[in-house]
Motif scaffolding. Sequence first.
Motif, PDB file in Angstrom:
ATOM      1  N   LYS A 108       0.873  -1.188   0.000  1.00 17.86           N
ATOM      2  CA  LYS A 108       0.000   0.000   0.000  1.00 17.86           C
ATOM      3  C   LYS A 108       0.902   1.226   0.000  1.00 17.86           C
ATOM      4  N   GLY A 109       0.879   1.918  -1.108  1.00 18.90           N
ATOM      5  CA  GLY A 109       1.704   3.126  -1.180  1.00 18.90           C
ATOM      6  C   GLY A 109       3.169   2.764  -1.033  1.00 18.90           C
ATOM      7  N   ASN A 110       3.833   3.398  -0.060  1.00 16.35           N
ATOM      8  CA  ASN A 110       5.248   3.113   0.135  1.00 16.35           C
ATOM      9  C   ASN A 110       5.498   2.150   1.302  1.00 16.35           C
ATOM     10  N   MET A 111       4.476   1.399   1.658  1.00 13.27           N
ATOM     11  CA  MET A 111       4.582   0.449   2.767  1.00 13.27           C
ATOM     12  C   MET A 111       4.310  -0.970   2.283  1.00 13.27           C
ATOM     13  N   PHE A 136       3.690  -4.515   3.574  1.00  9.38           N
ATOM     14  CA  PHE A 136       3.363  -5.322   4.747  1.00  9.38           C
ATOM     15  C   PHE A 136       3.510  -6.792   4.422  1.00  9.38           C
ATOM     16  N   GLY A 193       5.197  -7.853   9.891  1.00  6.14           N
ATOM     17  CA  GLY A 193       6.066  -6.692   9.803  1.00  6.14           C
ATOM     18  C   GLY A 193       5.754  -5.841   8.586  1.00  6.14           C
ATOM     19  N   VAL A 194       6.500  -4.753   8.489  1.00  3.24           N
ATOM     20  CA  VAL A 194       6.350  -3.841   7.366  1.00  3.24           C
ATOM     21  C   VAL A 194       7.732  -3.348   6.927  1.00  3.24           C
ATOM     22  N   ILE A 195       7.872  -3.183   5.631  1.00  2.17           N
ATOM     23  CA  ILE A 195       9.093  -2.595   5.096  1.00  2.17           C
ATOM     24  C   ILE A 195       8.712  -1.248   4.499  1.00  2.17           C
ATOM     25  N   VAL A 196       9.281  -0.193   5.059  1.00  2.00           N
ATOM     26  CA  VAL A 196       9.056   1.139   4.497  1.00  2.00           C
ATOM     27  C   VAL A 196       9.941   1.235   3.264  1.00  2.00           C
ATOM     28  N   GLU A 215      10.570   3.669   1.068  1.00  4.37           N
ATOM     29  CA  GLU A 215      11.083   4.935   0.553  1.00  4.37           C
ATOM     30  C   GLU A 215      12.583   4.880   0.352  1.00  4.37           C
ATOM     31  N   PHE A 252      18.593  -0.693   0.326  1.00  5.95           N
ATOM     32  CA  PHE A 252      18.515   0.709   0.751  1.00  5.95           C
ATOM     33  C   PHE A 252      19.901   1.319   0.740  1.00  5.95           C
ATOM     34  N   ALA A 285       7.074   2.379  -5.842  1.00  4.96           N
ATOM     35  CA  ALA A 285       6.248   2.495  -4.637  1.00  4.96           C
ATOM     36  C   ALA A 285       6.543   3.714  -3.773  1.00  4.96           C
ATOM     37  N   SER A 286       7.545   4.503  -4.129  1.00  2.67           N
ATOM     38  CA  SER A 286       7.903   5.569  -3.201  1.00  2.67           C
ATOM     39  C   SER A 286       6.955   6.755  -3.269  1.00  2.67           C
ATOM     40  N   MET A 311       4.742  -5.546  15.746  1.00  4.33           N
ATOM     41  CA  MET A 311       4.970  -5.590  14.306  1.00  4.33           C
ATOM     42  C   MET A 311       6.366  -5.054  13.996  1.00  4.33           C
ATOM     43  N   ARG A 312       7.087  -5.813  13.211  1.00  4.60           N
ATOM     44  CA  ARG A 312       8.465  -5.369  12.887  1.00  4.60           C
ATOM     45  C   ARG A 312       8.420  -4.253  11.839  1.00  4.60           C
ATOM     46  N   PHE A 313       9.392  -3.364  11.955  1.00  2.00           N
ATOM     47  CA  PHE A 313       9.551  -2.377  10.879  1.00  2.00           C
ATOM     48  C   PHE A 313      11.022  -2.003  10.753  1.00  2.00           C
ATOM     49  N   ASN A 314      11.401  -1.551   9.578  1.00  3.65           N
ATOM     50  CA  ASN A 314      12.815  -1.274   9.307  1.00  3.65           C
ATOM     51  C   ASN A 314      13.184   0.102   9.860  1.00  3.65           C
ATOM     52  N   GLU A 349      15.890   2.478   8.197  1.00  3.70           N
ATOM     53  CA  GLU A 349      15.450   3.232   7.025  1.00  3.70           C
ATOM     54  C   GLU A 349      14.587   4.413   7.441  1.00  3.70           C
ATOM     55  N   ILE A 369      15.123   8.376   6.745  1.00  8.34           N
ATOM     56  CA  ILE A 369      14.098   9.272   6.209  1.00  8.34           C
ATOM     57  C   ILE A 369      13.957  10.506   7.091  1.00  8.34           C
ATOM     58  N   ILE A 416       7.822  13.245   3.774  1.00  5.73           N
ATOM     59  CA  ILE A 416       6.884  12.409   2.988  1.00  5.73           C
ATOM     60  C   ILE A 416       5.609  12.164   3.797  1.00  5.73           C
ATOM     61  N   TYR A 429      -0.158   9.399   1.249  1.00  2.00           N
ATOM     62  CA  TYR A 429      -0.097   8.738  -0.047  1.00  2.00           C
ATOM     63  C   TYR A 429      -1.503   8.645  -0.627  1.00  2.00           C
ATOM     64  N   ARG A 434      -2.994   9.955  -4.174  1.00  2.00           N
ATOM     65  CA  ARG A 434      -3.687   9.044  -5.088  1.00  2.00           C
ATOM     66  C   ARG A 434      -4.979   9.687  -5.588  1.00  2.00           C
TER      67      ARG A 434
END
Lengths: 284, 140
Positions: A49-52, A54, A66-69, A71, A90, A118-119, B1-4, B7, B11, B42, B108, B112
């Motif tokens: 979804k967008g720049n995310m 999941f 988890g989620v990978i941003v 950007e 990255f 996706a950014s 929930m994992r997140f990077n 990065e 940002i 952003i 975002y 859109r």
Amino acid sequence: MKPKSDKMKLNERSVVHYATCDSPADKTGHLYKKGERNTAYHRRWFVLKGNMLFYFEDKESKEPIGVIVLEGCTVELCESMEEYAFAVKFSCAKSRTYKMAAESQASMESWVKALSRASFDYMRLVVHELEKQLEEMQTLHSLPGTAHSHRKSSGRAKSKSISAAAPAVVTPAKEPQATYNRSHEETVHFTPTSKENGVAWDKPNLVVNGLCPTYQGSKTLPGKSCSNEGAKPPPVPPRRKTATGGVTSTLESPVSPGTVCFSKLHDWYGKEIAALRTQWQQDQ
Amino acid sequence: MRFNEKELLCISKQPSEKAAELGMRGPKKGDVVKRRLVKLVINFLFYFRTDDEEPAGALLLEQCKVEKEEPTAFSVAFLDESEKKYLFECESSEQCQEWVESLTRASYESMRRSLIFYRSEIHKLTGKVSYLLFVLLFFF
């Protein structure tokens, strides 16, 4: 002073909500993702979804693992024991490379394409280009008294001038009447162009010369609020409504009918052509 | 929930559309107003404790509602818990207004919608132009 060891807080609950709500996903599907510590690939359900990006344990999971941003990432094909492998990299220091693998060549290509675009910055660029394109077109093809040159009165309303030299840029974001508590819950459904998992929506290529090839427009786009309260149209700028609040007919003047009513448009063009012909004949 | 996180930190160090020191109050009962450097990059709103290099936290600005609360204050609430609001206090009502406008456009999802709108407008215009060309050809 914040100790360096403290992890940055994120509004996780709301991010999870974003992942799982009805807002349109750019792409969904199964991919294999290489684990961080152990080198095994795990099959996960991915939702972009967008720049995310999941990822869920499986398609039925209620919450993402988890989620990978995305950007600032680059997506590369990579040499790997795995077939259809690619990597999300990255540029920032000590960042992790996410190694993934798709289940087919087509899937891999589709994902690489989607993730590359996706950014937020890319989207912003596309919107900006379209905005410029529209401005240019409105200048070139500006027809007298078009509905576009009308702004809802807010102290700077233009009169319905016939001047062709008054293009107005349609910018929904600068709407002076916008209610700033307008929620972001209104989402939009649109005809899916890519069919993987039945999910939406090809991002456009930047088209410099004119039309956006993947556009599949319809005059009214049904929308759905995230809390499933029923279909709502997306926030169309108020100037397109008539005084009575009807959405379908646009502002009309005797010279320039709204574009919705074809027969009126036909009549109007007919008159203009007749006038042009007369002038041309006189010039002979 | 994992997140990077790395990065996200990266940002947060990029040039921002908007940054200012504001009073910020969390959404929980008992949260008090604290001075924070608030930075919009952003679709994330980062907040830093004064003099910290790295943000204390980030808010992803999707599925959220930005509202003016008082002449000089605005709130950010997320749709899954819309009564829980993050409150931000500004120096002036102009500053407040600017922040509300910027944050409303910062998602975002909002871009859109703009994209769809512009494409639709372009399509209408090109539809109009094509018809004119057709008629010209017919008459001449």
